[in-house]
Design a protein around this motif. Sequence first.
Motif, PDB file in Angstrom:
ATOM      1  N   ASP A 128       3.592 -27.520  -8.059  1.00 32.41           N
ATOM      2  CA  ASP A 128       3.175 -26.772  -6.789  1.00 32.41           C
ATOM      3  C   ASP A 128       2.903 -27.693  -5.139  1.00 32.41           C
ATOM      4  O   ASP A 128       3.063 -27.478  -4.245  1.00 32.41           O
ATOM      5  N   ARG A 129       3.836 -29.157  -5.769  1.00 31.59           N
ATOM      6  CA  ARG A 129       4.153 -29.448  -4.207  1.00 31.59           C
ATOM      7  C   ARG A 129       5.260 -28.720  -3.778  1.00 31.59           C
ATOM      8  O   ARG A 129       5.019 -28.370  -2.325  1.00 31.59           O
ATOM      9  N   ILE A 153       7.724 -14.850 -13.006  1.00 32.25           N
ATOM     10  CA  ILE A 153       8.061 -16.199 -14.063  1.00 32.25           C
ATOM     11  C   ILE A 153       6.991 -17.630 -13.824  1.00 32.25           C
ATOM     12  O   ILE A 153       6.788 -17.779 -14.463  1.00 32.25           O
ATOM     13  N   ARG A 154       6.672 -17.483 -12.435  1.00 31.44           N
ATOM     14  CA  ARG A 154       5.738 -18.203 -12.346  1.00 31.44           C
ATOM     15  C   ARG A 154       4.532 -17.308 -10.845  1.00 31.44           C
ATOM     16  O   ARG A 154       5.114 -16.880 -10.377  1.00 31.44           O
ATOM     17  N   GLY A 155       3.137 -17.824 -10.862  1.00 24.96           N
ATOM     18  CA  GLY A 155       2.695 -17.663 -10.027  1.00 24.96           C
ATOM     19  C   GLY A 155       3.247 -18.070  -8.607  1.00 24.96           C
ATOM     20  O   GLY A 155       3.322 -19.489  -8.498  1.00 24.96           O
ATOM     21  N   LYS A 164      14.506 -19.818 -15.100  1.00 28.40           N
ATOM     22  CA  LYS A 164      14.646 -20.724 -15.347  1.00 28.40           C
ATOM     23  C   LYS A 164      14.276 -21.914 -15.555  1.00 28.40           C
ATOM     24  O   LYS A 164      13.226 -23.046 -16.062  1.00 28.40           O
ATOM     25  N   LEU A 165      15.000 -22.427 -13.725  1.00 25.85           N
ATOM     26  CA  LEU A 165      14.964 -23.930 -12.961  1.00 25.85           C
ATOM     27  C   LEU A 165      12.888 -24.222 -13.032  1.00 25.85           C
ATOM     28  O   LEU A 165      11.979 -24.942 -13.264  1.00 25.85           O
ATOM     29  N   MET A 166      12.969 -22.861 -12.914  1.00 26.95           N
ATOM     30  CA  MET A 166      11.069 -22.387 -11.793  1.00 26.95           C
ATOM     31  C   MET A 166      10.441 -22.548 -13.325  1.00 26.95           C
ATOM     32  O   MET A 166       9.659 -23.641 -12.724  1.00 26.95           O
ATOM     33  N   TYR A 194       0.127  -9.599  -6.667  1.00 27.79           N
ATOM     34  CA  TYR A 194       2.204  -9.399  -7.337  1.00 27.79           C
ATOM     35  C   TYR A 194       2.459 -10.008  -8.964  1.00 27.79           C
ATOM     36  O   TYR A 194       3.147  -9.482  -9.737  1.00 27.79           O
ATOM     37  N   CYS A 195       2.088 -11.350  -8.858  1.00 26.56           N
ATOM     38  CA  CYS A 195       2.719 -11.713  -9.754  1.00 26.56           C
ATOM     39  C   CYS A 195       2.116 -11.776 -11.043  1.00 26.56           C
ATOM     40  O   CYS A 195       2.809 -11.587 -12.306  1.00 26.56           O
TER      41      CYS A 195
END
Length: 263
Positions: A249-250, A149-151, A238-240, A158-159
């Motif tokens: 990023d933070r 979903i996100r890196g 979904k939130l991510m 892997y991502c």
Amino acid sequence: MVATGTSAPLVYITGASSGIGQALAAHFRAAGWRLALVARRVAETEAWCRQQGWPEDSWAVYGADVRDTDAAVAAGHACLARQGLPDAVIANAGVSIGVDTAEREDLEVFRTVMDTNLLGMAASFHPFLKPLRERRRGTLVGIASVAAIRGLPGHGAYCASKAGVVSYCESLRGELRACGVRVVTIVPGYVATPLTAGNTYGMPFMLAPEDFAERAFRAIAAGRSYTVLPWQMGIVAKLMRMLPNALFDRLFAGRGRKKRLGE
């Protein structure tokens, strides 16, 4: 009574020697399916099958490292010759290793992860595509990850590989829709397996392998095109995805990195 004859459905599972693959094998067998298991550690996997007390004619183990395209394809053809055309093919074999692109040796690790998780999936499906199209029935199952979903820092290989799995399975689903072959994408969150045992960061909503296998079995039987397990991780994912890049990023700046090879 669990069926053992050739009339029982057949499932083909890669990465079957431990973790998710082994749990899936046990659950499918308990549901009456015959097993075609692909593993690098053949003798160990055969010994495990015998320890379960399963009849010898209800399972077979094929040796292959899915990074080796020829070996992965040969395992599929061996299954066709020995046990017939599977009703479900589960491309589960995978590795998770941290990488640092600044380190030259990690480029080879990156290749290993991509070859195992993504190309290995295509090689595992390949022997069955034409006969499944001709039969006009069957299910291909790709095991992805919420890491698609996100890196995440330190998880680049892997991502990237698991994001590729999601897109690849989506492409296959469109290609095979007209001929009656279903493509199912299973997206696990954290499952207590050797792949997650060394992680040094929090892993919310972790599932036992047996719980994952039970839920995955239901999703596969229902032919669901895309399922996140457990459902709570679907909400988190979904939130991510919705987070603005700066906030994402933070939030993940201090998160522990996946261990690199040898660490």
